[in-house]
Design an enzyme around this catalytic site. Structure first.
Site, short mmCIF file in Angstrom:
data_model
loop_
_atom_site.label_atom_id
_atom_site.label_comp_id
_atom_site.label_asym_id
_atom_site.label_seq_id
_atom_site.Cartn_x
_atom_site.Cartn_y
_atom_site.Cartn_z
N ASP A 78 77.34 5.68 -47.15
CA ASP A 78 76.22 6.42 -46.53
C ASP A 78 75.13 5.44 -46.12
OD1 ASP A 78 74.50 8.39 -45.63
OD2 ASP A 78 73.81 8.96 -47.64
N ASP A 108 73.24 -0.47 -54.08
CA ASP A 108 72.16 -0.42 -53.09
C ASP A 108 71.43 -1.76 -53.13
OD1 ASP A 108 70.78 2.20 -51.57
OD2 ASP A 108 69.44 0.48 -51.82
N SER A 109 70.76 -2.10 -52.01
CA SER A 109 70.01 -3.36 -52.00
C SER A 109 68.59 -3.18 -52.51
CB SER A 109 69.99 -3.93 -50.57
OG SER A 109 69.40 -2.98 -49.71
N CYS A 152 74.20 8.52 -39.92
CA CYS A 152 73.04 9.33 -39.53
C CYS A 152 72.45 8.81 -38.22
CB CYS A 152 72.00 9.38 -40.64
SG CYS A 152 71.47 7.78 -41.21
N ASN A 200 73.83 -6.56 -51.47
CA ASN A 200 74.05 -6.27 -50.06
C ASN A 200 75.44 -5.65 -49.95
OD1 ASN A 200 75.05 -6.52 -47.38
ND2 ASN A 200 73.41 -7.98 -46.95
N ALA A 201 75.51 -4.46 -49.42
CA ALA A 201 76.77 -3.72 -49.41
C ALA A 201 77.86 -4.47 -48.66
CB ALA A 201 76.55 -2.35 -48.79
#
Ligand code: SAH
Length: 397
Positions: A300, A253-254, A340, A279-280
């Site tokens: 996600d 995660d960032s 989402c 950063n993903a």
């Protein structure tokens, strides 16, 4: 004083255009400002809604500032709004008693989907977190009715109000801070699917955790195996569930504060998980170029398409993530991929994955097409209540 006979004439009447009236007849609950004749009512007023010919269609909440001017409450006459709010909260609680299992954390009230437009309430064990998103729900008698009904029924140790300053600005409501509105406790531990999580009511994103993924966590854990990578892991929701069946789990995660909480959650559950702040997009690019391989990957990301305007960029983002994840999965690997973004439909999301499968020459079988947990109900006539997609796929070389 004798009770007044129920009569719509007690409420100000707002006329809607034929298009607005049609929308309501289809079972939707919103009428946009462009379909309302004139600025007919006070901010947050309870109004009678009429079609062009004056036929009453029901009772609604009026917003003087939102593009959604009308949010229908009932096809009947409503005079006692606080009373109706109490009844609807009781119904929302009764629904959860039927559909919620294996958790003491769930959404108790989900706005339009529970016929309480602009009210969101989440439960985390003995704490409740409340969000008010519309002028009408912010009116003092309505708030008081909601808070007293929730505390009578659920007996929480405390209720916290979470304020989104942007929403209050849009609704032209006076600014205020998040804070306790009942009781004096703001942190607790909650349990879902036998996994324990810290909850700090006055920190974190949204209302604290991503409760809408609860059933997907359990499903992902069932299929997961081997070495797992949880991308956009936040406070470790998927990671901790994957750890039940995987030999190694890495969460990415960032946000450093989210990862610190994730590490505390790992400790609570006696799990050893590797957390990487990155950063993903960069990390997936580096890892896939370096030929790293995993057996299970979860994607996600946050909602990339916040509006229709950003749809194309969002689709590119989803495509890139899914492409890299597919490349990095071993034969027989599991991909759990979520979106989402309401504006990306399930069909479009499946097509993005199909396109990534073609580009990587992988065969992808859909094991499960999932959505949001049942405590975030989808109201069939209000498509906006359905937003979360979660595909679980079996991937072969
Ligand atoms: N999977 C999580 C929820 C993820 S929410 C759960 O089930 O609890 C989205 C997360 O993406 C947030 O934690 C946010 O910090 C993170 N994020 C947003 N942009 C990012 C980026 N470019 N790289 C890595 N993480 C990012």
């Amino acid at each position: 004083m004798p009770p007044k006979p129920a009569s719509v004439s007690l409420l100000p009447t707002v006329k809607v255009s034929p298009r607005g009236a049609d929308r309501l007849k289809q079972g939707h609950v919103w009428v946009y400002r462009s379909d309302v004749a004139g600025d007919a009512a006070a901010p947050g007023a309870l109004v009678a809604v009429a079609d062009q010919r004056g036929k009453i269609l029901g009772t609604a909440l009026y917003s003087s500032s939102s593009q959604i001017a009308i949010r229908m409450l009932s096809s009947q006459v409503v005079e006692n709004l606080p009373g109706l709010v109490r009844e609807r909260i009781q119904a929302a609680i009764a629904y959860r008693e039927r559909v919620v299992r294996d958790t003491d954390a769930y959404r108790v009230v989900f706005s339009e989907a529970d016929f309480l437009p602009g009210l969101i309430v989440d439960r985390y064990n003995d704490l409740l977190s409340l969000q008010v998103l519309t002028q009408a729900m912010d009116a003092e008698p309505v708030r008081q009715a909601a808070v007293s009904e929730l505390s009578d029924r659920l007996k929480p140790a405390a209720i916290v109000e979470r304020v989104d300053p942007r929403v209050r600005e849009l609704e032209q409501l006076p600014q205020k801070n998040s804070g306790l509105i009942h009781g004096d406790k703001s942190s607790t531990v909650f349990t879902m699917n036998e996994v324990r999580f810290q909850y700090q009511a006055l920190e974190g994103q949204k209302t604290g955790a991503f409760l809408d993924q609860r059933e997907n966590y359990a499903a992902a854990a069932q299929h997961a195996h081997g070495e797992a990578l949880d991308v956009f892991c936040y406070q470790g929701g998927f990671s901790l569930h994957l750890a039940k069946n995987c030999s190694k789990v890495t969460g990415v995660d960032s946000s450093m504060p989210a990862l610190e909480m994730a590490e505390q959650n790992a400790g609570l559950n006696g799990r050893d998980i590797e957390w990487i702040e990155a950063n993903a997009f960069d990390l997936l690019k580096d890892y896939s170029s370096a030929g790293r391989q995993y057996d299970t990957i979860v994607l996600d990301p946050p909602a990339f398409a916040k509006s229709k305007k950003t749809l194309e960029t969002a689709i590119r983002g989803y495509k890139e993530l899914n492409l890299r994840a597919l490349k990095m999965l071993r034969h027989g690997g599991i991909l759990v991929t979520c979106s989402c973004s309401y504006h990306v439909s399930e069909t479009e999301f499946v097509e993005i994955l199909a396109s990534a499968a073609r580009d990587t020459h992988k065969s992808v079988r859909i094991l499960e097409k999932r959505g949001q947990a049942k405590d975030h109900p989808v109201l069939l006539t209000v498509p906006e209540t359905s937003y979360l997609k979660c595909l679980i796929a079996y991937v072969n070389n």
